[in-house]
Scaffold this motif. Sequence first.
Motif, PDB file in Angstrom:
ATOM      1  N   ARG A  85      79.970 -52.661  54.081  1.00 33.09           N
ATOM      2  CA  ARG A  85      80.739 -52.797  53.867  1.00 33.09           C
ATOM      3  C   ARG A  85      80.067 -53.524  52.208  1.00 33.09           C
ATOM      4  O   ARG A  85      80.965 -53.149  51.051  1.00 33.09           O
ATOM      5  CB  ARG A  85      82.047 -53.024  53.959  1.00 33.09           C
ATOM      6  N   PRO A 113      80.688 -48.175  51.450  1.00 28.23           N
ATOM      7  CA  PRO A 113      82.450 -47.842  52.224  1.00 28.23           C
ATOM      8  C   PRO A 113      81.622 -47.731  53.474  1.00 28.23           C
ATOM      9  O   PRO A 113      81.930 -46.736  54.095  1.00 28.23           O
ATOM     10  CB  PRO A 113      83.170 -46.929  50.969  1.00 28.23           C
ATOM     11  N   SER A 160      86.535 -51.230  53.908  1.00 27.26           N
ATOM     12  CA  SER A 160      86.745 -50.590  52.751  1.00 27.26           C
ATOM     13  C   SER A 160      88.384 -50.317  52.255  1.00 27.26           C
ATOM     14  O   SER A 160      88.665 -50.190  51.069  1.00 27.26           O
ATOM     15  CB  SER A 160      86.334 -49.978  51.774  1.00 27.26           C
ATOM     16  N   TRP A 161      88.415 -48.668  52.464  1.00 24.31           N
ATOM     17  CA  TRP A 161      89.741 -48.944  52.945  1.00 24.31           C
ATOM     18  C   TRP A 161      90.306 -47.852  53.879  1.00 24.31           C
ATOM     19  O   TRP A 161      89.583 -47.706  55.036  1.00 24.31           O
ATOM     20  CB  TRP A 161      89.675 -46.333  51.844  1.00 24.31           C
ATOM     21  N   ASP A 208      96.270 -47.488  52.280  1.00 21.63           N
ATOM     22  CA  ASP A 208      95.399 -47.040  50.689  1.00 21.63           C
ATOM     23  C   ASP A 208      95.921 -45.882  50.763  1.00 21.63           C
ATOM     24  O   ASP A 208      95.979 -44.941  49.574  1.00 21.63           O
ATOM     25  CB  ASP A 208      93.632 -47.413  50.036  1.00 21.63           C
ATOM     26  N   LEU A 264      88.369 -41.140  48.694  1.00 15.46           N
ATOM     27  CA  LEU A 264      87.961 -42.460  48.432  1.00 15.46           C
ATOM     28  C   LEU A 264      85.937 -42.842  48.662  1.00 15.46           C
ATOM     29  O   LEU A 264      85.909 -43.258  48.207  1.00 15.46           O
ATOM     30  CB  LEU A 264      88.356 -43.175  50.053  1.00 15.46           C
ATOM     31  N   ARG A 275      85.722 -43.595  45.338  1.00 12.74           N
ATOM     32  CA  ARG A 275      85.792 -44.369  44.779  1.00 12.74           C
ATOM     33  C   ARG A 275      84.666 -45.379  45.140  1.00 12.74           C
ATOM     34  O   ARG A 275      84.809 -46.327  44.481  1.00 12.74           O
ATOM     35  CB  ARG A 275      87.164 -45.408  45.317  1.00 12.74           C
ATOM     36  N   PRO A 283      85.168 -50.948  47.097  1.00 11.63           N
ATOM     37  CA  PRO A 283      86.912 -52.140  46.317  1.00 11.63           C
ATOM     38  C   PRO A 283      86.131 -53.216  45.429  1.00 11.63           C
ATOM     39  O   PRO A 283      84.948 -53.910  46.147  1.00 11.63           O
ATOM     40  CB  PRO A 283      87.057 -52.393  47.220  1.00 11.63           C
ATOM     41  N   ARG A 340      87.370 -55.712  44.857  1.00 11.96           N
ATOM     42  CA  ARG A 340      87.914 -57.010  46.720  1.00 11.96           C
ATOM     43  C   ARG A 340      88.446 -56.297  47.556  1.00 11.96           C
ATOM     44  O   ARG A 340      89.215 -55.180  47.081  1.00 11.96           O
ATOM     45  CB  ARG A 340      88.912 -57.983  46.001  1.00 11.96           C
ATOM     46  N   HIS A 341      87.902 -56.688  48.501  1.00  9.29           N
ATOM     47  CA  HIS A 341      88.555 -55.749  49.989  1.00  9.29           C
ATOM     48  C   HIS A 341      89.589 -56.698  50.150  1.00  9.29           C
ATOM     49  O   HIS A 341      89.777 -57.842  49.402  1.00  9.29           O
ATOM     50  CB  HIS A 341      87.436 -56.020  51.131  1.00  9.29           C
ATOM     51  N   ARG A 342      90.683 -56.091  50.696  1.00  4.34           N
ATOM     52  CA  ARG A 342      91.817 -56.623  51.520  1.00  4.34           C
ATOM     53  C   ARG A 342      91.560 -57.819  51.894  1.00  4.34           C
ATOM     54  O   ARG A 342      92.176 -58.676  51.708  1.00  4.34           O
ATOM     55  CB  ARG A 342      92.743 -55.941  52.530  1.00  4.34           C
ATOM     56  N   ALA A 392      95.278 -45.926  46.505  1.00  2.00           N
ATOM     57  CA  ALA A 392      94.651 -44.262  46.765  1.00  2.00           C
ATOM     58  C   ALA A 392      95.365 -43.254  45.868  1.00  2.00           C
ATOM     59  O   ALA A 392      94.255 -41.904  46.157  1.00  2.00           O
ATOM     60  CB  ALA A 392      94.215 -44.546  48.061  1.00  2.00           C
TER      61      ALA A 392
END
Length: 290
Positions: free
Chosen positions: A149, A153, A176-177, A227, A244, A247, A250, A252-254, A290
Motif C-alpha cells: 500500500r 492502493p 487502503s479502501w 469506505d 477507489l 482516488r 489515502p 492516511r490509512h485507517r 467513498a
Amino acid sequence: MSTDIDPNIDRLLKRDSFIERGARSRAQALLDPGSMRELAGPFDRLHSPWLAMQKLVTQADDGVVVAKGKLDGHPTVVLAIEGAYQGGSMGEIAGAKIAGALELAARDNRRGIPTRAVILFETGGVRLQEANLGLASIAEIQSAIVDLRRYQPVIGVSAGTVGCYGGMSIAAGLCSWLVLTREARLGLNGPQVIEQEAGVAEFDSKKRGLIWGLTGGEQRVASGLADACVADDTDEIRATVLRLFARGVPARHRSERADHYLACLRRVDTREQATPEEVRAIYNPIQGDA
C-alpha cells in the motif's frame, strides 16, 4: 390495475449477484475480459498437507484463487477467498498464496511495474486445524498489505455470506479502501464466538437484526470502518473498485488513525448493549466517505 413494473424490482431481477459467484468467478468478473491468468491454480495441487493428516477433505487450490490480469488496463492481482471451502479459513498454503502474491506485487512496483491488488474477503479467519501455521500466514498477509500500500492502493471487498472475521478482519482494516455490501459482516470475533465466550446476555447470535445492526456493511461504513456500501451487483462492485483505485493511496490509512479509534472505544459504556445508532455516534467517523 396497472401493469407497470416497479423499476427497483426490475433492476433487482436483472442484477448480476456477486455473492452468488464463486471465488474464481468473482476474480474473473472484476478483471478486464480475457486478461485473467490464474497462478498457483488447482492443477498445481497446492492443497493443505495438514488437513489430510487429520482425515479432512482437501481442495487442490486450498480455497484461494490468485488471478493476475488487467483492471481498466492496469496490472492487477485479485486474491479471492472461497468461503464455501472450510469457511474461507486461512491455513499455511492459502495464506502463503495471498501473502506471496502481495509480496510479488510490491516487488513489481519497486521494479517500475505499477501492480495493484484487490482482496476478496470471505473468511472466518484462521483455520483452527492449522492453528499457529494459519496465524503466521495471516501475519505475513498483513505485513505484505502494509508493504504494497506504500506504492498502490490495496482494495478489500467483502460481499457475503461468510463475512470477514478473525485475523483476516485486521487484514481488511489494513487495506487502503474497503468495500462492503449490506449483506456483508465485518468483525474481529463472530457472533457465536462472542456468545460462547461472554454469554448470550452479551451477544445473542440468533438476533440477526442485532448482528447486522452492529457488524453489517451499512453500519461499518456509517461508523467509518469501511469506505463504501454497495448493492450485491457485480457491475456496481467493479465500478466502485475502479473509483477507489482512481482516488489513489489515502493520505492516511485507517490503521494510522489508531488514536482516533482508541478514543472512540474509551467512550463505550460496556455495562449495557450499545445500539447501532449509539455506535455511529461514538465512532463519529472522520468525514470523506467513498
